[in-house]
Design a protein around this motif. Structure first.
Motif, PDB file in Angstrom:
ATOM      1  N   ILE A  51       0.846  -1.205   0.000  1.00 15.34           N
ATOM      2  CA  ILE A  51       0.000   0.000   0.000  1.00 15.34           C
ATOM      3  C   ILE A  51       0.875   1.246   0.000  1.00 15.34           C
ATOM      4  CG2 ILE A  51      -1.665   1.339   1.342  1.00 15.34           C
ATOM      5  CD1 ILE A  51      -2.783  -1.408   2.341  1.00 15.34           C
ATOM      6  N   TYR A  52       1.902   1.258   0.834  1.00 12.57           N
ATOM      7  CA  TYR A  52       2.733   2.443   0.992  1.00 12.57           C
ATOM      8  C   TYR A  52       3.664   2.672  -0.207  1.00 12.57           C
ATOM      9  CZ  TYR A  52       5.799   5.904   3.076  1.00 12.57           C
ATOM     10  OH  TYR A  52       6.511   7.046   3.318  1.00 12.57           O
ATOM     11  N   PHE A  53       4.324   1.604  -0.667  1.00  7.21           N
ATOM     12  CA  PHE A  53       5.336   1.750  -1.717  1.00  7.21           C
ATOM     13  C   PHE A  53       4.785   1.554  -3.126  1.00  7.21           C
ATOM     14  CE2 PHE A  53       7.901   0.637   2.044  1.00  7.21           C
ATOM     15  CZ  PHE A  53       8.695   1.771   2.094  1.00  7.21           C
ATOM     16  N   GLY A  54       3.572   1.010  -3.238  1.00  8.32           N
ATOM     17  CA  GLY A  54       2.888   0.951  -4.522  1.00  8.32           C
ATOM     18  C   GLY A  54       3.334  -0.141  -5.477  1.00  8.32           C
ATOM     19  N   ALA A  55       3.266   0.188  -6.744  1.00  6.60           N
ATOM     20  CA  ALA A  55       3.438  -0.774  -7.839  1.00  6.60           C
ATOM     21  C   ALA A  55       4.699  -1.632  -7.743  1.00  6.60           C
ATOM     22  CB  ALA A  55       3.391  -0.052  -9.178  1.00  6.60           C
ATOM     23  N   PRO A  56       5.861  -1.066  -7.412  1.00  4.96           N
ATOM     24  CA  PRO A  56       7.050  -1.931  -7.337  1.00  4.96           C
ATOM     25  C   PRO A  56       6.892  -3.073  -6.324  1.00  4.96           C
ATOM     26  CG  PRO A  56       7.713   0.374  -7.333  1.00  4.96           C
ATOM     27  CD  PRO A  56       6.213   0.350  -7.200  1.00  4.96           C
ATOM     28  N   TRP A  57       6.246  -2.785  -5.213  1.00  6.98           N
ATOM     29  CA  TRP A  57       6.041  -3.827  -4.199  1.00  6.98           C
ATOM     30  C   TRP A  57       4.977  -4.823  -4.651  1.00  6.98           C
ATOM     31  CZ3 TRP A  57       7.170  -4.128   1.441  1.00  6.98           C
ATOM     32  CH2 TRP A  57       8.391  -3.518   1.737  1.00  6.98           C
TER      33      TRP A  57
END
Length: 139
Positions: A23-29
């Protein structure tokens, strides 16, 4: 206190934290953890859908963690702890075993995702099962 259920609760808590990272770091995660390209693209587009879905997973994993800690005797006894822990164990084991059957039909995920996530879920289920078996009569 039961060490296996403490470990089980910790594993579910770690999984919840990793989902918070998505949720916090978005697409890469989302990509790294194997959520699928669709979820990653939606996150890049600013869609609320990945956040809502992942928040639901975080909530479930957090509750599962609390139930494992409760069953271990580390926190207060939660309602229906025996039944809920049995269900959690069954879900982890079923997901772990079932995922191996999806390797050849990955449904938007890579075969590697199904191998790794299934192995992880199966491991979580086994740890839960051992702890639950050890504590069954006292729950």
């Amino acid at each position: 206190m039961n060490v296996f259920l403490i470990v089980a609760g910790s594993l579910s808590a770690i999984a919840a934290i990793l989902h918070l990272g998505c949720i916090y770091f978005g697409a890469p995660w989302y990509r790294f953890l194997g959520a699928g390209e669709r979820m990653a693209v939606l996150a890049e587009q600013g869609s609320i859908q990945p956040t809502l879905i992942t928040s639901g997973i975080v909530l479930v994993l957090s509750v599962w963690s609390l139930y494992a800690f409760s069953g271990a005797g580390a926190i207060i006894r939660l309602p229906l702890v025996r039944s809920v822990l049995a269900l959690i164990t069954l879900i982890y084991l079923a997901r772990g075993i079932g995922g191996f059957f999806l390797i050849d039909t990955p449904m938007g995920r890579s075969p590697e995702f199904w191998v790794w996530s299934s192995a992880i879920c199966l491991s979580f289920g086994i740890v839960h099962l051992i702890g639950l078996k050890q504590r069954w009569t006292s729950l």
